[in-house]
Design an enzyme around this catalytic site. Structure first.
Site, PDB file in Angstrom:
ATOM      1  N   GLU A   9      42.775   0.066  45.161  1.00 35.60           N
ATOM      2  CA  GLU A   9      42.946  -0.889  46.214  1.00 35.60           C
ATOM      3  C   GLU A   9      41.438  -0.996  47.269  1.00 35.60           C
ATOM      4  O   GLU A   9      41.322  -1.996  47.073  1.00 35.60           O
ATOM      5  CB  GLU A   9      43.634  -0.784  47.718  1.00 35.60           C
ATOM      6  CG  GLU A   9      45.202  -1.087  47.306  1.00 35.60           C
ATOM      7  CD  GLU A   9      45.844   0.187  46.613  1.00 35.60           C
ATOM      8  OE1 GLU A   9      45.257   1.068  46.100  1.00 35.60           O
ATOM      9  OE2 GLU A   9      47.060   0.312  46.727  1.00 35.60           O
ATOM     10  N   GLY A  26      50.313  -0.394  44.031  1.00 37.08           N
ATOM     11  CA  GLY A  26      51.590  -0.441  44.312  1.00 37.08           C
ATOM     12  C   GLY A  26      52.183  -0.030  43.979  1.00 37.08           C
ATOM     13  O   GLY A  26      53.042   0.539  43.624  1.00 37.08           O
ATOM     14  N   GLU A  44      52.156   3.576  44.619  1.00 40.61           N
ATOM     15  CA  GLU A  44      52.709   3.966  45.419  1.00 40.61           C
ATOM     16  C   GLU A  44      54.328   4.266  45.198  1.00 40.61           C
ATOM     17  O   GLU A  44      55.271   4.504  46.094  1.00 40.61           O
ATOM     18  CB  GLU A  44      52.304   2.760  46.420  1.00 40.61           C
ATOM     19  CG  GLU A  44      50.737   2.961  46.462  1.00 40.61           C
ATOM     20  CD  GLU A  44      50.392   2.082  47.888  1.00 40.61           C
ATOM     21  OE1 GLU A  44      50.196   0.679  47.476  1.00 40.61           O
ATOM     22  OE2 GLU A  44      49.963   2.437  48.910  1.00 40.61           O
ATOM     23  N   ALA A  87      50.423  -4.245  43.355  1.00 42.70           N
ATOM     24  CA  ALA A  87      51.159  -5.799  44.527  1.00 42.70           C
ATOM     25  C   ALA A  87      50.140  -6.948  43.151  1.00 42.70           C
ATOM     26  O   ALA A  87      48.940  -6.632  42.925  1.00 42.70           O
ATOM     27  CB  ALA A  87      50.454  -5.648  45.269  1.00 42.70           C
TER      28      ALA A  87
HETATM   29  C1  HXC Z   1      48.118  -9.594  39.279  1.00 41.18           C
HETATM   30  C2  HXC Z   1      47.376  -8.920  37.438  1.00 41.18           C
HETATM   31  C3  HXC Z   1      47.307  -7.166  37.955  1.00 41.18           C
HETATM   32  C4  HXC Z   1      47.898  -7.051  39.181  1.00 41.18           C
HETATM   33  C5  HXC Z   1      46.733  -7.011  35.896  1.00 41.18           C
HETATM   34  N1  HXC Z   1      46.836  -8.348  35.874  1.00 41.18           N
HETATM   35  N2  HXC Z   1      47.268  -6.379  37.131  1.00 41.18           N
HETATM   36  N3  HXC Z   1      47.330  -9.875  38.012  1.00 41.18           N
HETATM   37  N4  HXC Z   1      47.438  -8.307  39.502  1.00 41.18           N
HETATM   38  N5  HXC Z   1      47.498  -6.104  39.907  1.00 41.18           N
HETATM   39  C6  HXC Z   1      47.235  -9.618  35.011  1.00 41.18           C
HETATM   40  C7  HXC Z   1      46.232  -9.892  34.966  1.00 41.18           C
HETATM   41  O1  HXC Z   1      45.244 -10.768  35.431  1.00 41.18           O
HETATM   42  C8  HXC Z   1      45.982 -10.725  33.034  1.00 41.18           C
HETATM   43  O2  HXC Z   1      46.550 -11.741  34.035  1.00 41.18           O
HETATM   44  C9  HXC Z   1      47.011  -9.456  32.983  1.00 41.18           C
HETATM   45  O3  HXC Z   1      47.477  -9.130  33.449  1.00 41.18           O
HETATM   46  C10 HXC Z   1      46.231  -8.316  31.776  1.00 41.18           C
HETATM   47  O4  HXC Z   1      45.735  -7.836  32.343  1.00 41.18           O
HETATM   48  P1  HXC Z   1      44.008  -8.148  32.138  1.00 41.18           P
HETATM   49  O5  HXC Z   1      43.100  -7.470  32.991  1.00 41.18           O
HETATM   50  O6  HXC Z   1      43.721  -8.640  30.802  1.00 41.18           O
HETATM   51  O7  HXC Z   1      44.111  -5.964  31.117  1.00 41.18           O
HETATM   52  P2  HXC Z   1      43.149  -5.579  30.575  1.00 41.18           P
HETATM   53  O8  HXC Z   1      41.734  -5.542  30.395  1.00 41.18           O
HETATM   54  O9  HXC Z   1      43.522  -4.246  29.659  1.00 41.18           O
HETATM   55  O10 HXC Z   1      42.957  -4.098  32.419  1.00 41.18           O
HETATM   56  C11 HXC Z   1      44.378  -3.429  32.913  1.00 41.18           C
HETATM   57  C12 HXC Z   1      43.696  -3.348  34.935  1.00 41.18           C
HETATM   58  C13 HXC Z   1      43.879  -4.461  34.931  1.00 41.18           C
HETATM   59  C14 HXC Z   1      42.944  -2.095  34.250  1.00 41.18           C
HETATM   60  C15 HXC Z   1      45.271  -2.685  34.721  1.00 41.18           C
HETATM   61  O11 HXC Z   1      44.241  -5.422  34.464  1.00 41.18           O
HETATM   62  C16 HXC Z   1      43.731  -3.897  36.377  1.00 41.18           C
HETATM   63  O12 HXC Z   1      42.787  -3.295  36.952  1.00 41.18           O
HETATM   64  N6  HXC Z   1      44.345  -4.671  36.587  1.00 41.18           N
HETATM   65  C17 HXC Z   1      44.987  -5.199  38.655  1.00 41.18           C
HETATM   66  C18 HXC Z   1      44.583  -3.527  39.070  1.00 41.18           C
HETATM   67  C19 HXC Z   1      44.671  -3.226  40.508  1.00 41.18           C
HETATM   68  O13 HXC Z   1      43.261  -3.575  41.286  1.00 41.18           O
HETATM   69  N7  HXC Z   1      46.267  -2.554  41.737  1.00 41.18           N
HETATM   70  C20 HXC Z   1      46.623  -2.765  42.989  1.00 41.18           C
HETATM   71  C21 HXC Z   1      46.369  -4.113  43.512  1.00 41.18           C
HETATM   72  S1  HXC Z   1      45.907  -3.709  45.181  1.00 41.18           S
HETATM   73  P3  HXC Z   1      45.248 -13.367  32.976  1.00 41.18           P
HETATM   74  O14 HXC Z   1      46.529 -14.105  33.350  1.00 41.18           O
HETATM   75  O15 HXC Z   1      43.987 -12.936  33.462  1.00 41.18           O
HETATM   76  O16 HXC Z   1      45.989 -12.820  31.411  1.00 41.18           O
HETATM   77  C22 HXC Z   1      47.576  -3.393  45.767  1.00 41.18           C
HETATM   78  C23 HXC Z   1      48.122  -2.737  46.964  1.00 41.18           C
HETATM   79  C24 HXC Z   1      50.021  -2.567  47.363  1.00 41.18           C
HETATM   80  O17 HXC Z   1      48.445  -3.036  44.275  1.00 41.18           O
HETATM   81  C25 HXC Z   1      49.758  -2.832  49.058  1.00 41.18           C
HETATM   82  C26 HXC Z   1      49.980  -3.828  49.094  1.00 41.18           C
HETATM   83  C27 HXC Z   1      51.057  -4.228  49.921  1.00 41.18           C
END
Ligand code: HXC
Length: 257
Positions: free
Chosen positions: A135, A112, A115, A66
């Site tokens: 998460e 997400g 999921e 998400a």
């Molecule tokens: C918003 C995201 C994002 C996310 C990546 N980006 N994941 N933006 N939400 N989930 C964005 C980053 O901010 C960045 O934008 C660009 O994408 C590239 O990501 P980087 O982090 O620079 O890339 P990298 O270093 O290669 O790392 C990749 C990664 C990392 C390991 C996938 O991005 C990461 O950990 N992302 C978050 C993953 C996560 O925690 N997902 C779960 C979310 S909670 P900018 O603008 O800075 O360039 C969820 C809950 C679901 O999903 C249920 C809801 C009800």
């Protein structure tokens, strides 16, 4: 229809839904979720569509979760609505889709995003894919059905290990624990998923839909899956496809469904 964050295309009876926010690793913001709902409804009502592939744009990510940036100002009530919206789309429009839905996981499938893949009927992954439910590292828990579907797929111990550590696993590890159906070179991923769908299209569509429903019932508390199977089995006996399938077998020819 034009979408802002999705690509939607139908070709040879397959609806391709591509999450298209590569600059944010295809993170699902609310707009993308709304568009996902619209494309799934479009695919459902299109009689030309027999199966659906969900994938991510670019080479790096399927869906990285998400959109965390949208979480910042959410109230408790808004968080609940968001989770409920995802549950509705993932459960009613993907898991319960009468047409097979396959996730082609072409990179990161996190939170997400994993999921979303878990709600699909099958998951095929490229060798570079990374899977995880991170998460708890954000002070949250999976909110789009991940606690339930991952547990059903890989068992309680492995699901808890992934959810509590927030660690990512490789596609190969996903294959080993039953989370992934097959691992492929990135260049072969789409061809293989199309091949599997074409194989399914050669079978009775009525029987395929009944089988999806019966398998789904195995994880539901409100329906007795064994009874659902018995009912569908009996119902299929009066279909044209059944008569054609049996006649083709007995007369040693290919069925024409
Ligand atoms: C918003 C995201 C994002 C996310 C990546 N980006 N994941 N933006 N939400 N989930 C964005 C980053 O901010 C960045 O934008 C660009 O994408 C590239 O990501 P980087 O982090 O620079 O890339 P990298 O270093 O290669 O790392 C990749 C990664 C990392 C390991 C996938 O991005 C990461 O950990 N992302 C978050 C993953 C996560 O925690 N997902 C779960 C979310 S909670 P900018 O603008 O800075 O360039 C969820 C809950 C679901 O999903 C249920 C809801 C009800």
């Amino acid at each position: 229809m034009e979408y802002q964050h999705l690509l939607y295309q139908v070709d040879k009876h397959i609806a391709y839904i591509t999450i298209n926010r590569a600059s944010a690793l295809n993170a699902l913001n609310q707009q993308t979720l709304t568009e996902l709902e619209a494309t799934l409804l479009e695919a459902k009502k299109d009689h030309d569509v027999k199966g659906i592939i969900i994938t991510g744009a670019g080479e790096k990510a399927f869906v990285a979760g998400a959109d965390i940036k949208e979480f910042v100002d959410l109230s408790e009530a808004e968080a609940k609505l968001l989770s409920q919206k995802g549950h509705y789309i993932f459960t009613e429009l993907i898991e319960q889709s009468p047409k097979p839905v396959i996730a082609a996981i072409n990179g990161f499938a996190l939170g997400g995003g994993l999921e979303l893949a878990l709600a699909c009927h099958m998951r095929f992954a490229s060798a570079n894919a990374k899977l995880g439910l991170p998460e708890v590292s954000l002070g949250l828990l999976p909110g789009y059905g991940g606690t339930q579907r991952l547990t059903q797929l890989v068992g309680r111990g492995r699901a808890l290990q992934m959810i509590l550590t927030a660690d990512l696993i490789s596609a190969e590890e996903g294959l080993r624990i039953g989370l992934i159906n097959e691992v492929l070179d990135a260049a072969d991923l789409m061809n293989r998923v199309e091949e599997v769908l074409e194989r399914i299209f050669s079978r009775s569509g009525t029987a395929v839909t009944a089988a999806i429903d019966a398998v789904n019932a195995s994880n539901e508390q409100t329906r007795d899956g064994y009874q659902v199977e018995i009912n569908h089995f009996a119902e299929l006996f009066v279909t044209r496809d059944f008569k054609e399938g049996v006649d083709a077998f007995l007369t040693k020819r290919k069925p024409n469904f």
